[in-house]
Design a protein around this motif. Sequence first.
Motif, short mmCIF file in Angstrom:
data_model
loop_
_atom_site.label_atom_id
_atom_site.label_comp_id
_atom_site.label_asym_id
_atom_site.label_seq_id
_atom_site.Cartn_x
_atom_site.Cartn_y
_atom_site.Cartn_z
N UNK A 231 0.95 3.74 13.41
CA UNK A 231 0.08 3.90 12.24
C UNK A 231 0.92 3.96 10.97
N UNK A 232 2.04 4.67 11.03
CA UNK A 232 2.92 4.80 9.87
C UNK A 232 3.50 3.46 9.45
N UNK A 233 3.84 2.61 10.40
CA UNK A 233 4.38 1.29 10.06
C UNK A 233 3.33 0.45 9.35
N UNK A 234 2.11 0.48 9.85
CA UNK A 234 1.02 -0.27 9.20
C UNK A 234 0.78 0.25 7.79
N UNK A 235 0.75 1.57 7.62
CA UNK A 235 0.54 2.15 6.29
C UNK A 235 1.70 1.84 5.34
N UNK A 236 2.92 1.80 5.86
CA UNK A 236 4.07 1.47 5.02
C UNK A 236 4.01 0.01 4.57
N UNK A 237 3.54 -0.87 5.42
CA UNK A 237 3.37 -2.27 5.02
C UNK A 237 2.33 -2.38 3.90
N UNK A 238 1.25 -1.63 4.02
CA UNK A 238 0.23 -1.61 2.96
C UNK A 238 0.81 -1.05 1.67
N UNK A 239 1.61 0.01 1.77
CA UNK A 239 2.24 0.59 0.58
C UNK A 239 3.20 -0.41 -0.05
N UNK A 240 3.94 -1.15 0.77
CA UNK A 240 4.88 -2.15 0.22
C UNK A 240 4.13 -3.24 -0.52
N UNK A 241 3.02 -3.69 0.03
CA UNK A 241 2.21 -4.70 -0.67
C UNK A 241 1.72 -4.16 -2.00
N UNK A 242 1.31 -2.90 -2.00
CA UNK A 242 0.87 -2.26 -3.25
C UNK A 242 2.03 -2.17 -4.24
N UNK A 243 3.22 -1.78 -3.78
CA UNK A 243 4.39 -1.69 -4.64
C UNK A 243 4.75 -3.06 -5.23
N UNK A 244 4.63 -4.11 -4.44
CA UNK A 244 4.92 -5.46 -4.94
C UNK A 244 3.92 -5.86 -6.02
N UNK A 245 2.66 -5.55 -5.80
CA UNK A 245 1.62 -5.93 -6.77
C UNK A 245 1.76 -5.20 -8.09
N UNK A 246 2.20 -3.93 -8.06
CA UNK A 246 2.32 -3.19 -9.32
C UNK A 246 3.73 -3.32 -9.92
N UNK A 247 4.64 -4.01 -9.24
CA UNK A 247 5.97 -4.25 -9.77
C UNK A 247 6.98 -3.17 -9.49
N UNK A 248 6.65 -2.20 -8.68
CA UNK A 248 7.57 -1.11 -8.38
C UNK A 248 8.64 -1.51 -7.37
#
Length: 68
Positions: free
Chosen positions: A22-39
């Motif tokens: 579950x943590x790996x899936x959530x981290x992938x979602x967080x990474x996509x979010x970080x890429x979209x906001x430029x972080x």
Amino acid sequence: MSGPSFSLFGAYFPSWMLCLGIAIVLTIIIRILFIRIGLDDLLTFRLTTYTAITIAIACGLAYYVYGR
């Protein structure tokens, strides 16, 4: 004394494996979010950062769900 486990297709798996998945899936979602906001571009140690996020989510989930 063994840790909590769950049955999946007749075999017992330790609960940390479920939390890690579950943590790996959530981290992938967080990474996509970080890429979209430029972080993501501002991170110097991406592998270390995302590994730490994964471990933090997995440990937090295990503590919240199983109380360990």
